[in-house]
Design a protein around this motif. Structure first.
Motif, mmCIF file in Angstrom:
data_model
loop_
_atom_site.group_PDB
_atom_site.id
_atom_site.type_symbol
_atom_site.label_atom_id
_atom_site.label_comp_id
_atom_site.label_asym_id
_atom_site.label_seq_id
_atom_site.Cartn_x
_atom_site.Cartn_y
_atom_site.Cartn_z
ATOM 1 N N GLU A 72 47.538 43.088 43.196
ATOM 2 C CA GLU A 72 48.170 42.110 44.070
ATOM 3 C C GLU A 72 47.097 41.296 44.760
ATOM 4 O OE1 GLU A 72 50.532 42.820 48.068
ATOM 5 O OE2 GLU A 72 51.827 43.289 46.346
ATOM 6 N N LYS A 73 47.271 39.967 44.750
ATOM 7 C CA LYS A 73 46.352 39.081 45.460
ATOM 8 C C LYS A 73 46.583 39.192 46.976
ATOM 9 C CE LYS A 73 47.831 35.426 43.328
ATOM 10 N NZ LYS A 73 47.964 33.992 42.953
ATOM 11 N N PRO A 74 45.603 38.751 47.782
ATOM 12 C CA PRO A 74 45.805 38.766 49.241
ATOM 13 C C PRO A 74 47.039 37.986 49.663
ATOM 14 C CG PRO A 74 43.489 38.362 48.726
ATOM 15 C CD PRO A 74 44.227 38.336 47.431
ATOM 16 N N THR A 75 47.450 37.002 48.847
ATOM 17 C CA THR A 75 48.648 36.211 49.162
ATOM 18 C C THR A 75 49.942 36.936 48.813
ATOM 19 O OG1 THR A 75 48.527 35.190 46.968
ATOM 20 C CG2 THR A 75 47.406 34.045 48.772
ATOM 21 N N GLY A 76 49.824 38.087 48.116
ATOM 22 C CA GLY A 76 51.009 38.846 47.726
ATOM 23 C C GLY A 76 51.429 38.634 46.289
ATOM 24 N N GLY A 77 50.812 37.674 45.607
ATOM 25 C CA GLY A 77 51.150 37.418 44.214
ATOM 26 C C GLY A 77 50.709 38.539 43.293
ATOM 27 N N LYS A 78 51.533 38.833 42.295
ATOM 28 C CA LYS A 78 51.228 39.923 41.361
ATOM 29 C C LYS A 78 50.198 39.476 40.325
ATOM 30 C CE LYS A 78 54.211 42.586 43.362
ATOM 31 N NZ LYS A 78 53.718 43.657 44.256
ATOM 32 N N LEU A 79 49.473 40.450 39.810
ATOM 33 C CA LEU A 79 48.374 40.179 38.889
ATOM 34 C C LEU A 79 48.227 41.353 37.925
ATOM 35 C CD1 LEU A 79 44.850 38.908 39.779
ATOM 36 C CD2 LEU A 79 45.072 41.289 39.132
ATOM 37 N N GLU A 80 47.844 41.050 36.696
ATOM 38 C CA GLU A 80 47.593 42.096 35.702
ATOM 39 C C GLU A 80 46.257 41.820 35.027
ATOM 40 O OE1 GLU A 80 49.263 43.315 31.300
ATOM 41 O OE2 GLU A 80 50.741 42.673 32.805
ATOM 42 N N LEU A 81 45.444 42.852 34.896
ATOM 43 C CA LEU A 81 44.153 42.740 34.227
ATOM 44 C C LEU A 81 44.171 43.581 32.949
ATOM 45 C CD1 LEU A 81 41.577 43.123 37.179
ATOM 46 C CD2 LEU A 81 42.567 41.028 36.235
ATOM 47 N N LEU A 82 43.573 43.036 31.905
ATOM 48 C CA LEU A 82 43.332 43.791 30.685
ATOM 49 C C LEU A 82 41.829 43.760 30.453
ATOM 50 C CD1 LEU A 82 44.518 45.333 28.244
ATOM 51 C CD2 LEU A 82 44.503 43.158 27.015
ATOM 52 N N ILE A 83 41.166 44.862 30.742
ATOM 53 C CA ILE A 83 39.704 44.918 30.691
ATOM 54 C C ILE A 83 39.256 45.100 29.252
ATOM 55 C CG2 ILE A 83 37.675 46.233 31.420
ATOM 56 C CD1 ILE A 83 39.291 46.900 33.992
ATOM 57 N N GLU A 84 38.487 44.146 28.759
ATOM 58 C CA GLU A 84 38.057 44.170 27.363
ATOM 59 C C GLU A 84 36.635 44.699 27.191
ATOM 60 O OE1 GLU A 84 38.133 41.207 23.535
ATOM 61 O OE2 GLU A 84 39.897 41.628 24.728
ATOM 62 N N ARG A 85 35.761 44.461 28.184
ATOM 63 C CA ARG A 85 34.379 44.948 28.070
ATOM 64 C C ARG A 85 33.864 45.420 29.417
ATOM 65 N NH1 ARG A 85 30.671 41.957 23.543
ATOM 66 N NH2 ARG A 85 32.339 41.426 22.091
#
Length: 356
Positions: A72-85
């Motif tokens: 979650e961003k500081p603004t409350g927006g959702k976020l998804e990460l896909l770590i590749e390296r």
């Protein structure tokens, strides 16, 4: 050879044939034997009967990491990460899914595993590998000072492909991984190798055939469809590979005794042919294999069924012949084979080796 365009590699696939879960037994999946002019329906555990004692079977021993993290961003927006390296210094390169990209320097709070409270977070440093890169560079950290591999193992989710619709489960943690996975770094499984269990590996050994391993860390780009009608305009994604000295020697020995090199999966093909084309046993590859490609090493290929308009459809068509592949796919759809990562497999011979 006629020129091929993207449309040549399209086909209609009933949604019901996209496998959402693996077969109850790894080696109990189906195997479409396409080594002859006429397709033969088999069970995967029959594969050793199709091998010879002089053959060499080469696997990709990459290990899928729990690369998906939610936050979650500081603004409350959702976020998804896909770590590749994992880049070193607790930095990672990741794909980011978010409605509005945060500013460089922003720290986002990531969701930890249930029962943990270690302030898992990621700070955005910029794009990767350069200012125009498709991925983003983050510092991944927690209060305990753990490294990214430890953090992903504890808090991350299995990076299931986009066409698998359920959330990752304990079944996925076990089955979206090969039984011989060794070197962590993949965000997608080398799916042809998912059909092998210990009993099947022992049956291969009993034939006298040899086994060897390479490593290619499969990237998320493997699921990206080719979008340019002119194939020459496609920019292939980059993946890191390694061909160990022991495997190089095993291949030389196989050639010397007149055996066949059997690649398990398109990732193994990309690895071995990258080495054969460049002489580099380790590094990054963007090899794009389309009809007309001259294979230097591979004689047989074990592979799953691939997405329409994908670079992997082009690879198998280059290997076994375009018309032959399209005939096999028509047969597979009519016979209701299961498709994609958790689906069934096929065995292919290089065009010059297909038996009539």
């Amino acid at each position: 050879m006629r020129p091929f365009t993207l449309s040549d590699f399209d086909f209609e696939l009933p949604e019901a044939l996209i496998a959402q879960h693996p077969a109850p037994e790894r080696s109990g999946s189906r195997l479409l034997d396409g080594t002859g002019a006429t397709p033969a329906d088999r069970i995967f555990r029959e594969l050793p009967t199709l091998l010879r004692q002089d053959d060499l079977v080469v696997f990709n021993d990459t290990k899928v990491i729990n690369a998906r993290l939610f936050g979650e961003k500081p603004t409350g927006g959702k976020l998804e990460l896909l770590i590749e390296r994992v880049l070193g210094g607790n930095q990672v390169a990741a794909h980011m899914r978010v409605s509005k990209k945060p500013e460089v320097g922003t720290t986002v709070a990531l969701v930890g595993a249930p029962g943990t409270h270690d302030n898992l977070r990621a700070t955005l440093l910029g794009r990767w590998p350069d200012a125009e890169g498709a991925m983003f560079r983050f510092v991944l950290s927690n209060d305990a000072g753990d490294d990214p591999h430890t953090l992903m193992a504890l808090h991350g989710h299995v990076p299931l492909p986009p066409y698998i619709t359920h959330a990752d489960s304990t079944e996925d943690a076990a089955r979206y991984q090969t039984v011989f996975a060794k070197n962590p770094g993949a965000v997608a499984a080398p799916t042809a190798a998912l059909h092998f269990d210990e009993a099947l590996l022992a049956a291969i050994d009993a034939t006298g055939a040899q086994r060897a391993h390479v490593t290619l860390h499969v990237g998320a780009g493997t699921f990206q469809p080719v979008k340019t009608e002119n194939l020459a305009e496609h920019q292939m994604h980059s993946e890191w590979y390694d061909v160990p000295l022991s495997t190089q020697q095993a291949i030389a020995d196989c050639r010397a005794r007149g055996g066949r090199i059997v690649a398990v999966g398109t990732t193994t093909v990309r690895t071995l042919e990258s080495w054969a084309q460049t002489g580099q046993a380790s590094g990054d590859t963007r090899i794009f294999i389309t009809p007309g490609f001259e294979f230097k090493l591979i004689d047989l290929l074990v592979t799953n069924f691939h997405l329409p308009k994908s670079s992997l459809m082009m690879l198998v068509s280059a290997f076994a012949g375009y018309e032959h592949i399209m005939d096999l796919y028509r047969h597979a759809i009519a016979a209701e084979y299961r498709f994609f990562s958790y689906g069934d497999a096929m065995l292919l011979a290089r065009q010059s080796r297909i038996a009539s």
